[in-house]
Scaffold this active site. Structure first.
Site, PDB file in Angstrom:
ATOM      1  N   GLY A 267       9.636  10.346  -8.986  1.00  0.00           N
ATOM      2  CA  GLY A 267       9.646   8.879  -8.858  1.00  0.00           C
ATOM      3  C   GLY A 267      10.843   8.236  -9.535  1.00  0.00           C
TER       4      GLY A 267
ATOM      5  CB  VAL B  36      10.232   4.702 -14.187  1.00  0.00           C
ATOM      6  CG1 VAL B  36      10.179   4.872 -15.705  1.00  0.00           C
ATOM      7  CG2 VAL B  36      10.515   3.244 -13.824  1.00  0.00           C
TER       8      VAL B  36
ATOM      9  CG  ASP C 199       6.193  13.353  -7.625  1.00  0.00           C
ATOM     10  OD1 ASP C 199       6.625  12.535  -8.446  1.00  0.00           O
ATOM     11  OD2 ASP C 199       5.702  13.003  -6.518  1.00  0.00           O
TER      12      ASP C 199
ATOM     13  N   GLY D  79       7.378   9.444  -4.193  1.00  0.00           N
ATOM     14  CA  GLY D  79       8.622   9.932  -4.810  1.00  0.00           C
ATOM     15  C   GLY D  79       9.600  10.462  -3.774  1.00  0.00           C
TER      16      GLY D  79
ATOM     17  CE  LYS E 136     -10.674  18.344 -26.817  1.00  0.00           C
ATOM     18  NZ  LYS E 136     -11.344  19.348 -25.987  1.00  0.00           N
TER      19      LYS E 136
ATOM     20  CE1 TYR F 282       0.312   0.764 -10.795  1.00  0.00           C
ATOM     21  CE2 TYR F 282       0.517  -1.541 -11.444  1.00  0.00           C
ATOM     22  CZ  TYR F 282       0.996  -0.238 -11.481  1.00  0.00           C
ATOM     23  OH  TYR F 282       2.137   0.062 -12.191  1.00  0.00           O
TER      24      TYR F 282
ATOM     25  CB  THR G 121      11.427  -1.201 -14.577  1.00  0.00           C
ATOM     26  OG1 THR G 121      10.828  -1.587 -15.809  1.00  0.00           O
ATOM     27  CG2 THR G 121      12.622  -0.317 -14.860  1.00  0.00           C
TER      28      THR G 121
ATOM     29  NE  ARG H 294       8.097  -1.050  -7.138  1.00  0.00           N
ATOM     30  CZ  ARG H 294       8.034  -0.055  -8.038  1.00  0.00           C
ATOM     31  NH1 ARG H 294       7.667  -0.315  -9.268  1.00  0.00           N
ATOM     32  NH2 ARG H 294       8.336   1.188  -7.705  1.00  0.00           N
TER      33      ARG H 294
HETATM   34  P1  NAD Z   1       7.333   5.698  -8.321  1.00  0.00           P
HETATM   35  O1  NAD Z   1       6.377   5.555  -7.202  1.00  0.00           O
HETATM   36  O2  NAD Z   1       8.781   5.765  -8.005  1.00  0.00           O
HETATM   37  O3  NAD Z   1       6.964   6.983  -9.207  1.00  0.00           O
HETATM   38  C1  NAD Z   1       5.655   7.503  -9.303  1.00  0.00           C
HETATM   39  C2  NAD Z   1       5.686   8.989  -8.935  1.00  0.00           C
HETATM   40  O4  NAD Z   1       4.349   9.519  -9.087  1.00  0.00           O
HETATM   41  C3  NAD Z   1       6.089   9.240  -7.488  1.00  0.00           C
HETATM   42  O5  NAD Z   1       7.109  10.199  -7.428  1.00  0.00           O
HETATM   43  C4  NAD Z   1       4.806   9.759  -6.826  1.00  0.00           C
HETATM   44  O6  NAD Z   1       5.045  10.640  -5.759  1.00  0.00           O
HETATM   45  C5  NAD Z   1       4.105  10.411  -8.012  1.00  0.00           C
HETATM   46  N1  NAD Z   1       2.653  10.550  -7.822  1.00  0.00           N
HETATM   47  C6  NAD Z   1       1.771   9.590  -7.459  1.00  0.00           C
HETATM   48  N2  NAD Z   1       0.527  10.103  -7.352  1.00  0.00           N
HETATM   49  C7  NAD Z   1       0.626  11.424  -7.664  1.00  0.00           C
HETATM   50  C8  NAD Z   1      -0.308  12.496  -7.726  1.00  0.00           C
HETATM   51  N3  NAD Z   1      -1.604  12.327  -7.434  1.00  0.00           N
HETATM   52  N4  NAD Z   1       0.138  13.727  -8.098  1.00  0.00           N
HETATM   53  C9  NAD Z   1       1.448  13.933  -8.395  1.00  0.00           C
HETATM   54  N5  NAD Z   1       2.375  12.954  -8.340  1.00  0.00           N
HETATM   55  C10 NAD Z   1       1.969  11.707  -7.973  1.00  0.00           C
HETATM   56  O7  NAD Z   1       7.019   4.467  -9.307  1.00  0.00           O
HETATM   57  P2  NAD Z   1       7.792   3.933 -10.591  1.00  0.00           P
HETATM   58  O8  NAD Z   1       8.099   2.515 -10.367  1.00  0.00           O
HETATM   59  O9  NAD Z   1       8.865   4.855 -11.006  1.00  0.00           O
HETATM   60  O10 NAD Z   1       6.607   3.973 -11.662  1.00  0.00           O
HETATM   61  C11 NAD Z   1       6.437   5.089 -12.530  1.00  0.00           C
HETATM   62  C12 NAD Z   1       5.315   4.799 -13.518  1.00  0.00           C
HETATM   63  O11 NAD Z   1       5.617   3.620 -14.273  1.00  0.00           O
HETATM   64  C13 NAD Z   1       3.971   4.529 -12.820  1.00  0.00           C
HETATM   65  O12 NAD Z   1       2.929   5.056 -13.625  1.00  0.00           O
HETATM   66  C14 NAD Z   1       3.897   3.020 -12.799  1.00  0.00           C
HETATM   67  O13 NAD Z   1       2.571   2.566 -12.757  1.00  0.00           O
HETATM   68  C15 NAD Z   1       4.593   2.661 -14.101  1.00  0.00           C
HETATM   69  N6  NAD Z   1       5.153   1.299 -14.040  1.00  0.00           N
HETATM   70  C16 NAD Z   1       6.303   1.038 -13.350  1.00  0.00           C
HETATM   71  C17 NAD Z   1       6.793  -0.262 -13.295  1.00  0.00           C
HETATM   72  C18 NAD Z   1       8.063  -0.611 -12.571  1.00  0.00           C
HETATM   73  O14 NAD Z   1       8.437  -1.792 -12.549  1.00  0.00           O
HETATM   74  N7  NAD Z   1       8.790   0.326 -12.000  1.00  0.00           N
HETATM   75  C19 NAD Z   1       6.111  -1.293 -13.950  1.00  0.00           C
HETATM   76  C20 NAD Z   1       4.934  -0.984 -14.610  1.00  0.00           C
HETATM   77  C21 NAD Z   1       4.477   0.310 -14.682  1.00  0.00           C
HETATM   78  N1  UDP Z   2       8.338 -11.108  -3.896  1.00  0.00           N
HETATM   79  C1  UDP Z   2       9.028 -11.933  -3.020  1.00  0.00           C
HETATM   80  N2  UDP Z   2       9.632 -11.369  -1.944  1.00  0.00           N
HETATM   81  C2  UDP Z   2       9.611 -10.026  -1.701  1.00  0.00           C
HETATM   82  C3  UDP Z   2       8.919  -9.186  -2.609  1.00  0.00           C
HETATM   83  C4  UDP Z   2       8.284  -9.763  -3.693  1.00  0.00           C
HETATM   84  O1  UDP Z   2       9.077 -13.152  -3.202  1.00  0.00           O
HETATM   85  O2  UDP Z   2      10.212  -9.599  -0.693  1.00  0.00           O
HETATM   86  C5  UDP Z   2       7.711 -11.730  -5.090  1.00  0.00           C
HETATM   87  C6  UDP Z   2       6.246 -11.377  -5.289  1.00  0.00           C
HETATM   88  O3  UDP Z   2       5.416 -12.285  -4.587  1.00  0.00           O
HETATM   89  C7  UDP Z   2       6.129 -11.526  -6.806  1.00  0.00           C
HETATM   90  C8  UDP Z   2       7.507 -11.102  -7.337  1.00  0.00           C
HETATM   91  O4  UDP Z   2       8.392 -11.234  -6.226  1.00  0.00           O
HETATM   92  O5  UDP Z   2       5.909 -12.872  -7.166  1.00  0.00           O
HETATM   93  C9  UDP Z   2       7.547  -9.676  -7.844  1.00  0.00           C
HETATM   94  O6  UDP Z   2       6.983  -8.856  -6.860  1.00  0.00           O
HETATM   95  P1  UDP Z   2       6.985  -7.260  -6.945  1.00  0.00           P
HETATM   96  O7  UDP Z   2       6.283  -6.777  -5.725  1.00  0.00           O
HETATM   97  O8  UDP Z   2       8.350  -6.758  -7.196  1.00  0.00           O
HETATM   98  O9  UDP Z   2       6.157  -6.904  -8.263  1.00  0.00           O
HETATM   99  P2  UDP Z   2       4.897  -7.545  -9.011  1.00  0.00           P
HETATM  100  O10 UDP Z   2       5.453  -8.093 -10.263  1.00  0.00           O
HETATM  101  O11 UDP Z   2       4.269  -8.606  -8.171  1.00  0.00           O
HETATM  102  O12 UDP Z   2       4.008  -6.389  -9.207  1.00  0.00           O
END
Ligand code: NAD
Ligand code: UDP
Length: 314
Positions: free
Chosen positions: A13, A15, A34, A39, A110, A150, A180, A191
């Site tokens: 993924g 992050v 993964d 991803g 653990k 979620y 992020t 997003r």
């Molecule tokens: P992402 O979708 O790019 O990464 C998540 C990865 O997890 C993917 O590669 C996906 O294939 C893998 N995955 C999902 N379910 C799985 C499973 N059952 N088994 C194995 N792999 C699995 O998303 P991201 O934005 O990089 O987010 C990474 C983490 O950070 C997540 O836990 C997300 O909730 C958290 N997070 C991200 C943001 C953000 O803005 N990017 C914000 C808040 C929290």
């Molecule tokens: N959003 C938007 N246009 C888009 C995608 C998202 O206006 O094409 C808005 C969405 O309604 C939210 C903010 O942008 O208010 C951030 O959305 P995102 O899906 O990135 O993440 P969220 O913080 O809502 O989980």
């Protein structure tokens, strides 16, 4: 980190792969898991250039690989789809990975006596009634709304993590990640930042949902990785907000992306999704009280770097 082994669930993924790279650069051995539900194979191909990276294709809520006598020092629970588009498409997969998947990783922590870090989210605050959000705010989440698969499963993951700490003394950490963005995100992830950048690059209208007065605070991926690392290395088991407190309205975000990329795109307004949080900004005072953390990447530079990455894919 030389001599240490870090297990990263969700390694393909956005992050998590950035985190893998961080720990490989620090000399650790990194084991990635993964199932590619959200991803990218290309992220794994990139990491696989390092001889210290090992990958297992695995759905972590079904089972984990047999690590036998393998030593594991850190387990980073990062596997979860995170885009609101996915909340509608794969809600059960999201709930299962954050509950059953997190449980399996905690059991492994653990068994191995490893330090465990849960990637939680600002979504645990729901549509927040206090602003900016501090860690002691318990949230305002709709348990049956379109985002609940979620939000609630991440709240469950936090509770499970704390329970393993109190019951079994597992050495746990929790980070609440705020919005992020950066290279390695999927351009069609749905997003706001990937949508706006790809639309601006193609000269299409930028799709602002609602009137665009809702706010978000965007953190560049390498700044987030530094924040997560600081929490992992701390000795505090309570949650930490991780993000960049610079706050923008969504309309401002669209205007800035158009300007930064020199695009001729216009803005079009579409309906606001249900339960879309109105304001979001992390208070990062707690993180700054345990480390000298400061986000350093400017929005303009982050948008340009992300656009450069998307150019290589599109
Ligand atoms: P992402 O979708 O790019 O990464 C998540 C990865 O997890 C993917 O590669 C996906 O294939 C893998 N995955 C999902 N379910 C799985 C499973 N059952 N088994 C194995 N792999 C699995 O998303 P991201 O934005 O990089 O987010 C990474 C983490 O950070 C997540 O836990 C997300 O909730 C958290 N997070 C991200 C943001 C953000 O803005 N990017 C914000 C808040 C929290
Ligand atoms: N959003 C938007 N246009 C888009 C995608 C998202 O206006 O094409 C808005 C969405 O309604 C939210 C903010 O942008 O208010 C951030 O959305 P995102 O899906 O990135 O993440 P969220 O913080 O809502 O989980």
């Amino acid at each position: 980190m030389e001599g240490k082994t870090v297990l990263v669930a969700g390694a393909a993924g956005f992050v998590p792969s950035t985190l893998c790279e961080h720990y490989l650069n620090l000399g650790a051995k990194v084991i990635g898991l993964d199932n590619f539900i959200t991803g990218s194979e290309s992220n794994i191909e990139l990491l696989s250039k390092s001889k210290n990276f090992e990958f297992h294709k695995h759905n972590i809520y079904e089972s984990l690989p047999d690590f036998k006598s393998q030593k594991i020092d850190y387990i980073l629970s990062m596997a979860s789809p995170a885009s609101p588009i996915d909340f509608g498409l794969i809600p059960l997969e999201i709930m299962r990975v954050n509950s059953e998947g997190t449980l399996k990783l905690l059991e492994l922590a653990k068994e191995k006596n490893a330090r465990f870090l849960e990637a939680s989210t600002s979504e645990v605050y729901g549509d927040p009634e206090i602003h900016p959000q501090t860690e002691d705010y318990v949230g305002h989440v709709n348990p049956i709304g379109p985002r609940s698969c979620y939000d609630e499963s991440k709240r469950f993951a936090e509770a499970l993590t704390m329970s393993f700490h109190t019951k079994y003394k597992v050495d746990t950490r929790i980070v609440r990640i705020f919005n992020t963005y950066g290279p390695r995100m999927r351009p069609n992830d749905g997003r706001v930042i990937p949508n706006f950048i790809t639309q601006a690059m193609r000269g299409e209208d930028l799709t602002v949902y609602g009137d665009g007065t809702q706010t978000r605070s965007y953190c560049y991926s390498t700044d987030l990785v530094q924040a997560i690392h600081n929490v992992l290395m701390s000795d505090d088991v309570t949650p930490f907000n991780c993000g960049n407190p610079d706050e923008y309205t969504v309309k401002e975000t669209a205007e800035l992306v158009i300007k930064i990329l020199g695009s001729k795109s216009k803005i079009k307004y579409l309906p606001l999704p249900k339960d879309d949080p109105k304001r979001r900004r992390p208070n990062i005072g707690k993180l700054q009280s345990i480390s000298d953390y400061k986000p350093v990447v400017k929005f303009e530079d982050g948008i340009k770097a992300t656009a450069e990455y998307f150019k290589t894919l599109l």
